[in-house]
Design an enzyme around this catalytic site. Structure first.
Site, PDB file in Angstrom:
ATOM      1  N   TYR A 135      -1.374   8.719   4.433  1.00  0.00           N
ATOM      2  CA  TYR A 135      -0.309   8.014   3.854  1.00  0.00           C
ATOM      3  C   TYR A 135      -0.580   6.548   3.080  1.00  0.00           C
ATOM      4  O   TYR A 135      -1.829   6.130   3.770  1.00  0.00           O
ATOM      5  CB  TYR A 135       0.605   7.452   5.060  1.00  0.00           C
ATOM      6  CG  TYR A 135       1.840   6.735   4.868  1.00  0.00           C
ATOM      7  CD1 TYR A 135       3.018   7.111   4.231  1.00  0.00           C
ATOM      8  CD2 TYR A 135       1.701   5.203   4.774  1.00  0.00           C
ATOM      9  CE1 TYR A 135       4.048   6.338   3.970  1.00  0.00           C
ATOM     10  CE2 TYR A 135       2.721   4.394   4.041  1.00  0.00           C
ATOM     11  CZ  TYR A 135       3.974   4.907   3.973  1.00  0.00           C
ATOM     12  OH  TYR A 135       4.877   4.165   3.699  1.00  0.00           O
TER      13      TYR A 135
ATOM     14  N   GLU B 104       5.471   4.669  -3.049  1.00  0.00           N
ATOM     15  CA  GLU B 104       4.804   5.029  -1.747  1.00  0.00           C
ATOM     16  C   GLU B 104       4.301   6.635  -2.039  1.00  0.00           C
ATOM     17  O   GLU B 104       4.922   7.513  -2.723  1.00  0.00           O
ATOM     18  CB  GLU B 104       5.978   5.222  -0.634  1.00  0.00           C
ATOM     19  CG  GLU B 104       5.668   5.980   0.559  1.00  0.00           C
ATOM     20  CD  GLU B 104       6.910   6.275   1.422  1.00  0.00           C
ATOM     21  OE1 GLU B 104       7.007   5.566   2.435  1.00  0.00           O
ATOM     22  OE2 GLU B 104       7.658   7.241   1.104  1.00  0.00           O
TER      23      GLU B 104
END
Ligand code: GDP
Ligand code: MN
Length: 354
Positions: free
Chosen positions: A95, A177
């Protein structure tokens, strides 16, 4: 403005950030992409993997999975396009994201070694957070490589974070993101998915902006991080008054949300989904004074939300105005209680948060 995944990925490519090879299909498409591929519904919301919006297609018999995606709605959205990409052999899902830290007037880089669809199950304290205004960027590759425990990717991560930063600034993003950031079996890093939000207020600087219209037509503002009473109201004035009333009652409003005049049940459903993106909401207070908006449309969305959103918090609902009787009948039939006044909603909300 929330970009669709394929739009965000086009911006990544302009900054030399690696993405899987792919193409965008419209319904009734005639292309036959070379298999195996991953087909991904282009809706402006996350969590598609868990909701059947990401399908792997390995054989020609499975090609109908792509057309099925066109008629599969996700959180109230039907896709206009499907992104098909070469299937990546995943070694590890990481992530990585960039957001604006408004308190420090800087950008925050957020990382976690366990990315993918379960990322929100990680403790929020566990994420690595690095604040930057650019000067410490040259050290970040090493920092991230150490954190992810992939020392041989130091250089690739250094390039990646530098390019992401440039992409973020140049496009006036408020969120960028990458989840998952894929470490492939072949030892490369690829942006498997990309969620990007651009600052609408900066549109005048970007006459070239031309994205699919996917604006969520509700007006939503997050308030305090510690807010736990979500609000849904119609009209900016009533929505603000509702937030004030929640605060005045000694409770903590989580958001401002004006569903607007004439909201359809679909747009109210999106409002519920938007609220569900936030952690810590213990109760949703719905305060509708319907003029152009119709109470029965709101009621339909409430019923759908109750059925479809498993972790929906308790609702405190006050409806008044156009088509109130129809709404009351619909909700009654489902055993959903209506409260007569805003005061009674606040009293009920107090019981739910204590
Ligand atoms: P989201 O659920 O909306 O965030 O959609 P993603 O694009 O992140 O995809 C969800 C999940 O599908 C990923 O976390 C992966 O586990 C899986 N996935 C996506 N693309 C690929 C791929 O190319 N290969 C493999 N094996 N899995 C993939
Ligand atoms: Mn994702």
């Amino acid at each position: 403005m929330n970009l669709l995944e394929y739009e965000a990925k086009q911006l990544l490519t302009a900054y030399s950030i690696p993405i899987p090879k792919g193409e965008v299909l419209q319904s009734g498409f005639s292309q036959s992409p070379s298999l195996p591929i991953v087909a991904k519904s282009q809706v402006p919301v996350g969590g598609r993997g868990k909701l059947g919006g990401v399908k792997i297609v390995e054989t020609p018999e499975q090609m109908n999975r792509i057309s099925d995606l066109f008629s599969h709605s996700i959180k109230g959205f039907l896709p206009k396009t499907i992104l098909v990409e070469e299937k990546i052999n995943i070694k590890k899902e990481l992530y990585l994201s960039l957001t604006i830290d408004r308190l420090l007037s800087s950008i925050q880089v957020i990382a976690h070694p366990d990315g993918g669809v379960e990322v929100e199950n990680n403790d929020s304290e566990e994420f690595l957070k690095i604040t930057t205004t650019g000067s410490n960027l040259p050290q970040m590759g090493e920092q991230l490589a150490e954190y992810y425990e992939i020392p041989n990717q130091t250089f690739a991560l250094q390039e990646l974070v530098k390019n992401l930063y440039e992409c973020f600034i140049a496009n006036d993003a408020t969120l960028l993101e990458i989840n998952p950031l894929i470490l492939t079996e072949e030892g490369t890093l690829v942006a498997g998915d990309c969620k990007m939000t651009l600052d609408d207020a900066a549109a005048f600087r970007h006459p070239d902006w031309a994205f699919e219209q996917n604006k969520i037509e509700t007006n939503f503002v997050t308030l305090n991080q510690w807010g736990n009473v979500a609000t849904i109201a119609n009209g900016a004035g009533l929505a603000m008054a509702t937030v004030d009333a929640v605060a005045h009652a000694g409770l903590h409003p989580a958001n401002f949300l004006d569903i607007g005049g004439g909201a359809s049940s679909e747009s109210v459903m999106r409002a519920f989904n938007k609220i569900m993106d936030y952690e810590g909401v213990k109760v949703i207070l719905i305060n509708i004074f319907a003029g152009i908006t119709r109470c029965d449309e709101v009621a339909k969305a409430i019923i759908e939300a109750k059925r479809e959103i498993i972790s929906l918090p308790p609702l405190c609902i006050r409806l008044a105005g156009t088509n109130y009787e129809q709404a009351a009948d619909l909700l009654n039939a489902e055993g959903i209680a209506l409260l007569p006044t805003l005061e009674s909603c606040l009293e009920s909300a107090k019981r739910h948060v204590s």
